[in-house]
Design a protein around this motif. Structure first.
Motif, PDB file in Angstrom:
ATOM      1  N   UNK A   1       0.834  -1.194   0.000  1.00 39.17           N
ATOM      2  CA  UNK A   1       0.000   0.000   0.000  1.00 39.17           C
ATOM      3  C   UNK A   1       0.871   1.247   0.000  1.00 39.17           C
ATOM      4  N   UNK A   2       0.433   2.267  -0.747  1.00 37.34           N
ATOM      5  CA  UNK A   2       1.146   3.536  -0.831  1.00 37.34           C
ATOM      6  C   UNK A   2       0.166   4.672  -0.600  1.00 37.34           C
ATOM      7  N   UNK A   3       0.585   5.628   0.209  1.00 37.33           N
ATOM      8  CA  UNK A   3      -0.163   6.863   0.413  1.00 37.33           C
ATOM      9  C   UNK A   3       0.611   7.930  -0.339  1.00 37.33           C
ATOM     10  N   UNK A   4       0.038   8.399  -1.432  1.00 38.79           N
ATOM     11  CA  UNK A   4       0.724   9.239  -2.403  1.00 38.79           C
ATOM     12  C   UNK A   4       1.964   8.485  -2.878  1.00 38.79           C
ATOM     13  N   UNK A   5       3.172   8.879  -2.485  1.00 37.29           N
ATOM     14  CA  UNK A   5       4.373   8.161  -2.930  1.00 37.29           C
ATOM     15  C   UNK A   5       5.095   7.479  -1.774  1.00 37.29           C
ATOM     16  N   UNK A   6       4.488   7.461  -0.591  1.00 39.16           N
ATOM     17  CA  UNK A   6       5.105   6.874   0.599  1.00 39.16           C
ATOM     18  C   UNK A   6       4.497   5.498   0.878  1.00 39.16           C
ATOM     19  N   UNK A   7       5.350   4.491   1.045  1.00 36.85           N
ATOM     20  CA  UNK A   7       4.863   3.142   1.329  1.00 36.85           C
ATOM     21  C   UNK A   7       4.376   3.069   2.777  1.00 36.85           C
ATOM     22  N   UNK A   8       3.181   2.486   2.966  1.00 36.01           N
ATOM     23  CA  UNK A   8       2.627   2.320   4.303  1.00 36.01           C
ATOM     24  C   UNK A   8       2.246   0.858   4.487  1.00 36.01           C
ATOM     25  N   UNK A   9       2.131   0.442   5.748  1.00 36.47           N
ATOM     26  CA  UNK A   9       1.722  -0.941   6.007  1.00 36.47           C
ATOM     27  C   UNK A   9       0.201  -0.995   6.189  1.00 36.47           C
ATOM     28  N   UNK A  10      -0.319  -2.204   6.362  1.00 37.29           N
ATOM     29  CA  UNK A  10      -1.766  -2.390   6.434  1.00 37.29           C
ATOM     30  C   UNK A  10      -2.367  -1.738   7.679  1.00 37.29           C
ATOM     31  N   UNK A  11      -1.640  -1.736   8.795  1.00 38.02           N
ATOM     32  CA  UNK A  11      -2.160  -1.104  10.009  1.00 38.02           C
ATOM     33  C   UNK A  11      -2.308   0.401   9.823  1.00 38.02           C
ATOM     34  N   UNK A  12      -1.332   1.026   9.168  1.00 31.90           N
ATOM     35  CA  UNK A  12      -1.420   2.465   8.895  1.00 31.90           C
ATOM     36  C   UNK A  12      -2.578   2.758   7.941  1.00 31.90           C
ATOM     37  N   UNK A  13      -2.779   1.877   6.972  1.00 30.47           N
ATOM     38  CA  UNK A  13      -3.881   2.031   6.035  1.00 30.47           C
ATOM     39  C   UNK A  13      -5.222   1.973   6.763  1.00 30.47           C
ATOM     40  N   UNK A  14      -5.382   0.977   7.618  1.00 29.11           N
ATOM     41  CA  UNK A  14      -6.635   0.848   8.359  1.00 29.11           C
ATOM     42  C   UNK A  14      -6.852   2.020   9.306  1.00 29.11           C
ATOM     43  N   UNK A  15      -5.771   2.566   9.880  1.00 28.38           N
ATOM     44  CA  UNK A  15      -5.899   3.744  10.743  1.00 28.38           C
ATOM     45  C   UNK A  15      -6.401   4.942   9.939  1.00 28.38           C
ATOM     46  N   UNK A  16      -5.973   5.062   8.694  1.00 30.54           N
ATOM     47  CA  UNK A  16      -6.474   6.137   7.834  1.00 30.54           C
ATOM     48  C   UNK A  16      -7.950   5.925   7.508  1.00 30.54           C
ATOM     49  N   UNK A  17      -8.322   4.678   7.266  1.00 28.33           N
ATOM     50  CA  UNK A  17      -9.696   4.380   6.895  1.00 28.33           C
ATOM     51  C   UNK A  17     -10.664   4.578   8.049  1.00 28.33           C
ATOM     52  N   UNK A  18     -10.218   4.383   9.270  1.00 28.28           N
ATOM     53  CA  UNK A  18     -11.086   4.545  10.434  1.00 28.28           C
ATOM     54  C   UNK A  18     -11.543   5.999  10.580  1.00 28.28           C
ATOM     55  N   UNK A  19     -10.747   6.934  10.092  1.00 26.03           N
ATOM     56  CA  UNK A  19     -11.074   8.354  10.223  1.00 26.03           C
ATOM     57  C   UNK A  19     -12.289   8.770   9.399  1.00 26.03           C
ATOM     58  N   UNK A  20     -12.649   7.981   8.377  1.00 25.32           N
ATOM     59  CA  UNK A  20     -13.764   8.328   7.505  1.00 25.32           C
ATOM     60  C   UNK A  20     -14.782   7.192   7.546  1.00 25.32           C
ATOM     61  N   UNK A  21     -16.009   7.497   7.955  1.00 26.02           N
ATOM     62  CA  UNK A  21     -17.039   6.463   8.130  1.00 26.02           C
ATOM     63  C   UNK A  21     -17.388   5.757   6.823  1.00 26.02           C
ATOM     64  N   UNK A  22     -17.519   6.509   5.745  1.00 25.77           N
ATOM     65  CA  UNK A  22     -17.892   5.908   4.464  1.00 25.77           C
ATOM     66  C   UNK A  22     -16.790   4.974   3.954  1.00 25.77           C
ATOM     67  N   UNK A  23     -15.544   5.402   4.081  1.00 24.66           N
ATOM     68  CA  UNK A  23     -14.421   4.570   3.646  1.00 24.66           C
ATOM     69  C   UNK A  23     -14.333   3.320   4.514  1.00 24.66           C
ATOM     70  N   UNK A  24     -14.546   3.484   5.800  1.00 19.90           N
ATOM     71  CA  UNK A  24     -14.485   2.348   6.711  1.00 19.90           C
ATOM     72  C   UNK A  24     -15.553   1.310   6.343  1.00 19.90           C
ATOM     73  N   UNK A  25     -16.748   1.754   6.004  1.00 15.16           N
ATOM     74  CA  UNK A  25     -17.818   0.848   5.603  1.00 15.16           C
ATOM     75  C   UNK A  25     -17.441   0.089   4.324  1.00 15.16           C
ATOM     76  N   UNK A  26     -16.902   0.799   3.342  1.00 10.00           N
ATOM     77  CA  UNK A  26     -16.497   0.159   2.091  1.00 10.00           C
ATOM     78  C   UNK A  26     -15.338  -0.822   2.314  1.00 10.00           C
TER      79      UNK A  26
END
Length: 67
Positions: free
Chosen positions: A36-61
Protein backbone atom coordinates in the motif's frame (compact mmCIF):
# COMPACT_ATOMS: atom_id res chain seq x y z
CA UNK A 1 -18.79 46.64 -8.96
CA UNK A 2 -19.84 43.16 -10.11
CA UNK A 3 -16.66 42.82 -12.17
CA UNK A 4 -14.56 43.74 -9.14
CA UNK A 5 -16.26 41.05 -7.02
CA UNK A 6 -15.73 38.47 -9.76
CA UNK A 7 -12.05 39.38 -10.08
CA UNK A 8 -11.59 39.23 -6.32
CA UNK A 9 -13.21 35.80 -6.18
CA UNK A 10 -10.95 34.52 -8.97
CA UNK A 11 -7.85 35.87 -7.24
CA UNK A 12 -8.85 34.17 -3.98
CA UNK A 13 -9.47 30.87 -5.77
CA UNK A 14 -6.09 31.03 -7.51
CA UNK A 15 -4.33 31.73 -4.22
CA UNK A 16 -6.20 29.00 -2.33
CA UNK A 17 -6.14 26.26 -4.99
CA UNK A 18 -2.49 25.16 -4.48
CA UNK A 19 -3.18 24.55 -0.78
CA UNK A 20 -5.93 22.03 -1.51
CA UNK A 21 -4.47 18.55 -1.43
CA UNK A 22 -6.01 15.17 -2.12
CA UNK A 23 -4.83 11.94 -0.62
CA UNK A 24 -4.25 8.98 -2.90
CA UNK A 25 -4.12 5.39 -1.69
CA UNK A 26 -2.69 2.86 -4.13
CA UNK A 27 -2.37 -0.91 -3.84
CA UNK A 28 0.07 -3.06 -5.78
CA UNK A 29 0.37 -6.82 -5.72
CA UNK A 30 3.48 -7.74 -3.77
CA UNK A 31 5.32 -11.04 -3.65
CA UNK A 32 3.79 -12.14 -0.31
CA UNK A 33 1.04 -9.60 0.28
CA UNK A 34 -0.38 -6.42 -1.24
CA UNK A 35 1.73 -3.26 -0.87
CA UNK A 36 0.00 0.00 0.00
CA UNK A 37 1.15 3.54 -0.83
CA UNK A 38 -0.16 6.86 0.41
CA UNK A 39 0.72 9.24 -2.40
CA UNK A 40 4.37 8.16 -2.93
CA UNK A 41 5.11 6.87 0.60
CA UNK A 42 4.86 3.14 1.33
CA UNK A 43 2.63 2.32 4.30
CA UNK A 44 1.72 -0.94 6.01
CA UNK A 45 -1.77 -2.39 6.43
CA UNK A 46 -2.16 -1.10 10.01
CA UNK A 47 -1.42 2.46 8.89
CA UNK A 48 -3.88 2.03 6.04
CA UNK A 49 -6.63 0.85 8.36
CA UNK A 50 -5.90 3.74 10.74
CA UNK A 51 -6.47 6.14 7.83
CA UNK A 52 -9.70 4.38 6.90
CA UNK A 53 -11.09 4.55 10.43
CA UNK A 54 -11.07 8.35 10.22
CA UNK A 55 -13.76 8.33 7.50
CA UNK A 56 -17.04 6.46 8.13
CA UNK A 57 -17.89 5.91 4.46
CA UNK A 58 -14.42 4.57 3.65
CA UNK A 59 -14.49 2.35 6.71
CA UNK A 60 -17.82 0.85 5.60
CA UNK A 61 -16.50 0.16 2.09
CA UNK A 62 -13.29 -1.36 3.52
CA UNK A 63 -15.32 -3.76 5.69
CA UNK A 64 -17.39 -4.77 2.65
CA UNK A 65 -14.26 -5.40 0.61
CA UNK A 66 -12.71 -7.58 3.31
CA UNK A 67 -15.74 -9.92 3.48
Amino acid sequence: MKILKTQLLLILLVLYAPKVMAQEITMFSGFWAPEYYQDDKKINKKELEALFIKNDEVQLQWKKAKT
